[in-house]
Motif scaffolding. Sequence first.
Motif, PDB file in Angstrom:
ATOM      1  N   ARG A 209       0.869  -1.186   0.000  1.00  0.00           N
ATOM      2  CA  ARG A 209       0.000   0.000   0.000  1.00  0.00           C
ATOM      3  C   ARG A 209       0.901   1.231   0.000  1.00  0.00           C
ATOM      4  NH1 ARG A 209      -1.835  -0.664   4.743  1.00  0.00           N
ATOM      5  NH2 ARG A 209      -3.776  -1.777   4.236  1.00  0.00           N
ATOM      6  N   LEU A 210       0.564   2.242  -0.797  1.00  0.00           N
ATOM      7  CA  LEU A 210       1.340   3.480  -0.883  1.00  0.00           C
ATOM      8  C   LEU A 210       0.500   4.651  -0.396  1.00  0.00           C
ATOM      9  CD1 LEU A 210       3.868   5.065  -1.765  1.00  0.00           C
ATOM     10  CD2 LEU A 210       2.900   5.153  -4.080  1.00  0.00           C
ATOM     11  N   LEU A 211       0.964   5.335   0.644  1.00  0.00           N
ATOM     12  CA  LEU A 211       0.293   6.517   1.194  1.00  0.00           C
ATOM     13  C   LEU A 211       1.074   7.750   0.783  1.00  0.00           C
ATOM     14  CD1 LEU A 211      -0.318   5.221   4.848  1.00  0.00           C
ATOM     15  CD2 LEU A 211      -1.818   4.957   2.852  1.00  0.00           C
ATOM     16  N   THR A 212       0.454   8.647   0.038  1.00  0.00           N
ATOM     17  CA  THR A 212       1.177   9.815  -0.464  1.00  0.00           C
ATOM     18  C   THR A 212       1.094  11.008   0.470  1.00  0.00           C
ATOM     19  OG1 THR A 212      -0.646  10.818  -1.689  1.00  0.00           O
ATOM     20  CG2 THR A 212       0.568   9.052  -2.787  1.00  0.00           C
ATOM     21  N   GLY A 213       0.027  11.122   1.234  1.00  0.00           N
ATOM     22  CA  GLY A 213      -0.161  12.293   2.088  1.00  0.00           C
ATOM     23  C   GLY A 213      -0.512  13.541   1.304  1.00  0.00           C
TER      24      GLY A 213
ATOM     25  N   GLY B  20      -4.022  12.191  -1.283  1.00  0.00           N
ATOM     26  CA  GLY B  20      -4.773  13.303  -0.730  1.00  0.00           C
ATOM     27  C   GLY B  20      -4.588  13.434   0.776  1.00  0.00           C
ATOM     28  N   VAL B  21      -5.182  14.468   1.335  1.00  0.00           N
ATOM     29  CA  VAL B  21      -5.055  14.753   2.765  1.00  0.00           C
ATOM     30  C   VAL B  21      -5.489  13.582   3.646  1.00  0.00           C
ATOM     31  CG1 VAL B  21      -5.841  16.266   4.637  1.00  0.00           C
ATOM     32  CG2 VAL B  21      -5.281  17.236   2.397  1.00  0.00           C
ATOM     33  N   PRO B  22      -6.576  12.844   3.294  1.00  0.00           N
ATOM     34  CA  PRO B  22      -6.991  11.729   4.153  1.00  0.00           C
ATOM     35  C   PRO B  22      -5.930  10.641   4.311  1.00  0.00           C
ATOM     36  CG  PRO B  22      -8.774  12.335   2.666  1.00  0.00           C
ATOM     37  CD  PRO B  22      -7.549  13.078   2.201  1.00  0.00           C
ATOM     38  N   SER B  23      -4.923  10.619   3.401  1.00  0.00           N
ATOM     39  CA  SER B  23      -3.892   9.573   3.475  1.00  0.00           C
ATOM     40  C   SER B  23      -2.711   9.969   4.343  1.00  0.00           C
ATOM     41  CB  SER B  23      -3.404   9.229   2.064  1.00  0.00           C
ATOM     42  OG  SER B  23      -2.670  10.316   1.506  1.00  0.00           O
ATOM     43  N   ARG B  24      -2.747  11.133   4.955  1.00  0.00           N
ATOM     44  CA  ARG B  24      -1.650  11.553   5.816  1.00  0.00           C
ATOM     45  C   ARG B  24      -1.597  10.697   7.078  1.00  0.00           C
ATOM     46  NH1 ARG B  24      -2.242  18.177   5.353  1.00  0.00           N
ATOM     47  NH2 ARG B  24      -1.603  18.302   3.151  1.00  0.00           N
TER      48      ARG B  24
ATOM     49  N   GLU C  99       1.978   2.377  14.531  1.00  0.00           N
ATOM     50  CA  GLU C  99       2.057   1.336  15.547  1.00  0.00           C
ATOM     51  C   GLU C  99       2.891   0.184  14.997  1.00  0.00           C
ATOM     52  OE1 GLU C  99      -1.986   0.372  16.399  1.00  0.00           O
ATOM     53  OE2 GLU C  99      -2.355   2.230  17.530  1.00  0.00           O
ATOM     54  N   PRO C 100       3.323  -0.748  15.830  1.00  0.00           N
ATOM     55  CA  PRO C 100       4.145  -1.852  15.325  1.00  0.00           C
ATOM     56  C   PRO C 100       3.486  -2.648  14.206  1.00  0.00           C
ATOM     57  CG  PRO C 100       4.236  -1.777  17.718  1.00  0.00           C
ATOM     58  CD  PRO C 100       3.195  -0.778  17.300  1.00  0.00           C
ATOM     59  N   ASP C 101       2.150  -2.694  14.201  1.00  0.00           N
ATOM     60  CA  ASP C 101       1.449  -3.495  13.197  1.00  0.00           C
ATOM     61  C   ASP C 101       0.365  -2.724  12.456  1.00  0.00           C
ATOM     62  OD1 ASP C 101      -0.261  -3.149  15.301  1.00  0.00           O
ATOM     63  OD2 ASP C 101      -0.832  -5.268  15.491  1.00  0.00           O
ATOM     64  N   ALA C 102       0.457  -1.376  12.471  1.00  0.00           N
ATOM     65  CA  ALA C 102      -0.586  -0.587  11.818  1.00  0.00           C
ATOM     66  C   ALA C 102      -0.136   0.856  11.624  1.00  0.00           C
ATOM     67  CB  ALA C 102      -1.874  -0.606  12.636  1.00  0.00           C
ATOM     68  N   VAL C 103      -0.855   1.569  10.753  1.00  0.00           N
ATOM     69  CA  VAL C 103      -0.689   3.013  10.619  1.00  0.00           C
ATOM     70  C   VAL C 103      -2.045   3.660  10.849  1.00  0.00           C
ATOM     71  CG1 VAL C 103       1.304   2.989   9.077  1.00  0.00           C
ATOM     72  CG2 VAL C 103      -0.979   2.841   8.097  1.00  0.00           C
ATOM     73  N   LEU C 104      -2.039   4.790  11.525  1.00  0.00           N
ATOM     74  CA  LEU C 104      -3.261   5.543  11.797  1.00  0.00           C
ATOM     75  C   LEU C 104      -3.266   6.781  10.919  1.00  0.00           C
ATOM     76  CD1 LEU C 104      -3.256   5.335  15.710  1.00  0.00           C
ATOM     77  CD2 LEU C 104      -4.174   3.694  14.041  1.00  0.00           C
ATOM     78  N   LEU C 105      -4.337   6.984  10.180  1.00  0.00           N
ATOM     79  CA  LEU C 105      -4.420   8.100   9.246  1.00  0.00           C
ATOM     80  C   LEU C 105      -5.108   9.294   9.872  1.00  0.00           C
ATOM     81  CD1 LEU C 105      -5.363   6.255   5.919  1.00  0.00           C
ATOM     82  CD2 LEU C 105      -3.119   6.646   6.969  1.00  0.00           C
ATOM     83  N   ALA C 106      -4.858  10.456   9.265  1.00  0.00           N
ATOM     84  CA  ALA C 106      -5.450  11.697   9.759  1.00  0.00           C
ATOM     85  C   ALA C 106      -6.969  11.632   9.739  1.00  0.00           C
ATOM     86  CB  ALA C 106      -4.961  12.872   8.912  1.00  0.00           C
ATOM     87  N   ALA C 107      -7.522  10.894   8.774  1.00  0.00           N
ATOM     88  CA  ALA C 107      -8.976  10.793   8.652  1.00  0.00           C
ATOM     89  C   ALA C 107      -9.575   9.844   9.677  1.00  0.00           C
ATOM     90  CB  ALA C 107      -9.343  10.314   7.241  1.00  0.00           C
TER      91      ALA C 107
END
Length: 416
Positions: free
Chosen positions: A175-179, A208-212, A217-225
Amino acid sequence: MRDQRPETTRSQPRNAVVIGGGYAGVMAANRLTQGENVTVTLINPRPTFVERIRLHQLVGGSHSATHDLRDVLAERVHLVVDTATRIDAATRSIELAGGGSLAYDYLIYAVGSHSAASDVPGAEHTYPIGTLEEAQRLQAALTELPDHAPVTVVGGGLTGIETAAELAESGRQVRLLTGGVLAATLHERGRRSAAQRLAALGVELLDGVPSRVRAVEPDAVLLAAGRRLDSALTIWTAGFSVPALARDSGLSTDALGRLRTDESWVSLDDERIVATGDAAAPSDLPARMSCQAAVQVGPQAAETVLALIAGKQPDRLSLAFVSQCVSLGRRDGLLQLTHLNDTARRTYLAGRPGAAIKELICSGIIWQLKLEARFPGRVTMRLTDPARRRRLAAAGASVPPVAGAPAARVTAEEAR
């Protein structure tokens, strides 16, 4: 203040030291061997030359991204494998981590750049890819990870795209998060082509902004949205910075820590110190961090030193861009043509031809380093960006020094 002591004898032996064995530093050291009465020393933390533009291939297992430094250095260049910890301009000496110091008559500061420390909570769980050691650490972590485990790449610049494509092509779930905008430095048409190729490789693209990213976490990423995405391994490509050596040595730097120079790469503090590459800020208008810039400006820094030794006025910098290249796996790539000021044109070349040109450029740079080692000055590139001249004219007087300012980060798009 700059050292105004005159040269005594133009034929007097001079000791030139280069700190940093990246693209700019190696080019500078090799070009310095044109000076018949100049002793050249290169200080580098490791005895290997790192092809940073191939680090994503090291992670994917298709290239080592390293060469023996002696293979790309001229025989006359003395290699010191150590780390410079402080520059003492008053005594013209460099303190080394291994103990002792090294004297110089002229110094070329070419320390390059590295991954920027992220201030996102949980950043310690991420894997940067800006240095050889970081890429090796990431490669080792991937070997322990099942192929089906979700991998997240944070950063939509060219480094993030190349890393995501390389891993997806090898069968990883990526998965690619651009921010923000994917590949912001490309033309819209080239950007669309890159996105299509990523989709074909199975990369899940969130932009987009929601992907920031708000936290890791060790097993996850939390997005701004507010979304929580499973991530067995999170790769961070969202920024680059420069070593603090110049700032820690009391030299004038910009907010990022790049050594401030005039348009001839000469330090604003001392004319015996010349900077080049990613860690230089000529006239407070630094170029995009890139290999393309380094192979142009490394030799120019050396020519500045040779001119100063000869009692001549150094030339102003000559720097411009012609393209941006991005690999999209081993079978696909994209060549984005640019204006001289590095802004994208409409024209691009994609697919297998784009991949072939990207590989030709990567291989050609090593050939260029070796050619400079054997025949210093034989091939010289002189490109000039007229827009830079206009910006300099509009700026008027130089900006006051900001040495000691807090460290800033440069985006991945700027750093390519």
